[in-house]
Each structure stands twice: as C-alpha cells, then as structure tokens.
Design a protein around this motif. Sequence first.
Motif, PDB file in Angstrom:
ATOM      1  N   LEU A  52       0.834  -1.214   0.000  1.00  0.00           N
ATOM      2  CA  LEU A  52       0.000   0.000   0.000  1.00  0.00           C
ATOM      3  C   LEU A  52       0.864   1.258   0.000  1.00  0.00           C
ATOM      4  N   TYR A  53       1.939   1.239   0.793  1.00  0.00           N
ATOM      5  CA  TYR A  53       2.788   2.424   0.880  1.00  0.00           C
ATOM      6  C   TYR A  53       3.560   2.640  -0.418  1.00  0.00           C
ATOM      7  N   THR A  54       3.966   1.539  -1.059  1.00  0.00           N
ATOM      8  CA  THR A  54       4.656   1.650  -2.345  1.00  0.00           C
ATOM      9  C   THR A  54       3.738   2.266  -3.401  1.00  0.00           C
ATOM     10  N   CYS A  55       2.505   1.772  -3.448  1.00  0.00           N
ATOM     11  CA  CYS A  55       1.529   2.317  -4.405  1.00  0.00           C
ATOM     12  C   CYS A  55       1.282   3.797  -4.152  1.00  0.00           C
ATOM     13  N   TRP A  56       1.119   4.154  -2.873  1.00  0.00           N
ATOM     14  CA  TRP A  56       0.887   5.554  -2.523  1.00  0.00           C
ATOM     15  C   TRP A  56       2.089   6.422  -2.913  1.00  0.00           C
ATOM     16  N   SER A  57       3.292   5.947  -2.679  1.00  0.00           N
ATOM     17  CA  SER A  57       4.506   6.708  -2.997  1.00  0.00           C
ATOM     18  C   SER A  57       4.643   6.917  -4.497  1.00  0.00           C
ATOM     19  N   MET A  58       4.331   5.890  -5.280  1.00  0.00           N
ATOM     20  CA  MET A  58       4.414   6.014  -6.737  1.00  0.00           C
ATOM     21  C   MET A  58       3.382   6.997  -7.269  1.00  0.00           C
ATOM     22  N   ILE A  59       2.176   6.948  -6.692  1.00  0.00           N
ATOM     23  CA  ILE A  59       1.136   7.906  -7.112  1.00  0.00           C
ATOM     24  C   ILE A  59       1.562   9.335  -6.774  1.00  0.00           C
ATOM     25  N   ALA A  60       2.119   9.516  -5.546  1.00  0.00           N
ATOM     26  CA  ALA A  60       2.583  10.845  -5.133  1.00  0.00           C
ATOM     27  C   ALA A  60       3.714  11.337  -6.037  1.00  0.00           C
ATOM     28  N   PHE A  61       4.633  10.428  -6.393  1.00  0.00           N
ATOM     29  CA  PHE A  61       5.756  10.787  -7.271  1.00  0.00           C
ATOM     30  C   PHE A  61       5.260  11.223  -8.649  1.00  0.00           C
ATOM     31  N   LEU A  62       4.346  10.448  -9.217  1.00  0.00           N
ATOM     32  CA  LEU A  62       3.800  10.787 -10.537  1.00  0.00           C
ATOM     33  C   LEU A  62       3.011  12.095 -10.499  1.00  0.00           C
ATOM     34  N   PHE A  63       2.333  12.347  -9.385  1.00  0.00           N
ATOM     35  CA  PHE A  63       1.589  13.599  -9.224  1.00  0.00           C
ATOM     36  C   PHE A  63       2.547  14.797  -9.215  1.00  0.00           C
ATOM     37  N   LEU A  64       3.674  14.649  -8.498  1.00  0.00           N
ATOM     38  CA  LEU A  64       4.664  15.728  -8.450  1.00  0.00           C
ATOM     39  C   LEU A  64       5.298  15.966  -9.818  1.00  0.00           C
TER      40      LEU A  64
END
Length: 348
Positions: free
Chosen positions: A18-30
């Motif tokens: 879950l944390y990996t998915c969240w981090s990737m989404i946050a990275f792509l958003f940035l």
Amino acid sequence: MKLFIKQNWKKILMIGVLYTCWSMIAFLFLVALQGRTLTLEQFGGKNIFWNFAHSILKGTVVYYLLIFRIIIPSLERKDWKKLGWQTALFFIVLTLYEYIWAFHIDTPIVLDQHHTTVRTFVLSIIMLDVLILLVSIFAAVLMISNEMSQRKAELEKQKLKAELAAVKYQINPHFLFNSLSFIYTKTYRTQPEAAEAVQLLSEIMSYALEDWGELGTVPLMSEVAQMQKVIAMNQIRFNHQLAIQYHEEIGFKEVQVPILVFVTLIENAFKHGDLTDAQNKLNIELKVTESQVHFLLQNKKKKGIKEPSKGIGLSNVKKRLDLMYGSRHSFTIKEDEQFYSNEITINL
C-alpha cells in the motif's frame, strides 16, 4: 526473528504494498505538477532509487509499528495513557532519525549556516508526524471495527450451530430435570451424598442450558460457583479421595466471562488426570483484578489406557476465547510425559 516474520509477514507485506503504491502515485503527481527534472532533484537525483527504497522501507516500518504495535493494542485495552507516551516517544525517535538522515547522511550540511533550513525541517516533520498519526489511527480503528464485525458474525454462526446441535441431540430438559428431581427425592433419606450429587448435577446442567445471550458470557461469580459444584460432585463420586488444591483471589467481581470455559478445563482434568496423588495435587488458581483475569490449572497425567476424547471441548474453548478477546488474551497449554497444564489470561 524468524518467528516474528512468520507471524507478521502478511501485515508487513500489506503495508509495504500500500505504501509503495501511494509513494508512486505521489511521485507521478509531483512529476505532473512541477516537472520531471525538479522532482528527480528533490528525490536525490542519481540516488533516486536508493532514496525511494529507503522511503518505502521506512514508511512500512513506521506504519507497521504505529498501527499494530502501539495503536491497536492500546485501543483494545482502552489504555489511553500508554497510547500517549508510546506515541510521543515513537515520534521523538522518528524525528531524531529523520534529522540524522536529512543533515548527516542524505545531504550533509553545516548546521550553523542553515538555521532557516533546520526550522523548516522541524515544522515540516511536525506536520508530517501529525498526518502519519491521523492516518494510523484511522487505519487502526477501521481494522478493529472490521475485526469486531467478523467476530460477531462468527459468534452468531457458532451460536446457530450450537442451537442446531442442541435440537439434534437434546433430551427434553423438563423430562431430565423431573427425573433428577425424582431420584433426589427417593435417595435423600437413604443416601444423602448421592442425593447431593444429583442435586449438583441438576444445577450444573440447568446453568449450562440457560440462555446467556448472543455472546454466551456469564457473570464471573456464576462460573466460579459452577466450578465449585463440579469439584464437589466429583469428590462425592470418588469418595472424597481426590487431592485438589483450589485457590481464588478475586479483587474485582464485575466481570463477564465465557460460559463453561473454566468448567470445561476442570472437567478435562477430572477425566484425564491422576488426582489421587497427594504429592501432586490438582492445582486450580483463579486471580481477578480490574484489568485482568488469570486462570491456571495443573494436574498429573493419568497412567494406563486413556479415556476416548475428540478434543471438542478444548477446541471450543480456544475458538471462543479467540473470537471474543483476540489479542487481548492468551491460552497456553503445556505438557510433558507426567504433567499437563492450562493457563488463560484475559486482559480487560
């Protein structure tokens, strides 16, 4: 360490994914918000993969410890004081780690020349810690609520099975109690001890057949009274030759316990134990405080041919305790060639 991983790997893996998915989404958003070049620089440039892996590992550990080791146990026990100081200590340690990582490992700088950077770091860490705490509390409450719903559904399912089994195998209680009453009346004058045993049996069976609600819990003192009746009935049965040591220390009586849990374990001891050895008595201990119920039973094993048993009673005790108390209880069984013991601890 192997045992810890075996018991907790599913929880750790769930948080990691879950944390990996969240981090990737946050990275792509940035990346979409401020561009690829600036985002890569913020994540360490050439060291992006190392920093990203460190972030995933750190986040997984932080959320696992907060949710499963601090918040959930404290919420289940309603120990708000412990929750407060453990959370505060945890975030102090986490902040120190972040400080060392940010200024001495990841991007070393001279602190005397960067007071503004340090102040910004502290403020951002405080805001991040509050966010992490809120997310962890929300997740913990959600998990506890879901677990309670599952337990309730399972308890209702088990109750239905028990009711169906009772319908299938029961003897008409009125017929049974009328018969016991008749035997008691006939033997009261000529065989008073036999009459007393019949009376005790009638009371125990009445207690077992009574409807105690959907959770199947009874006042502690009711279960204690039945334990004492079972002991008294078996002493009559074996001509008062049984070596039994019973000790209770009840400092708090306003407790509900699962019906027949202690009685079942005592019955098992009478069935499978050698209770005639004065040097190795059947030892029964019950200690109750406002925060805990502790029950201990120890007996010497009977030699020779064992009475047939399917272990249904013991399995039922384990399942009911697990459904009702989850991580707030422990049920330990120890045995060797000579001795057997059961120990139950329930944290209220």
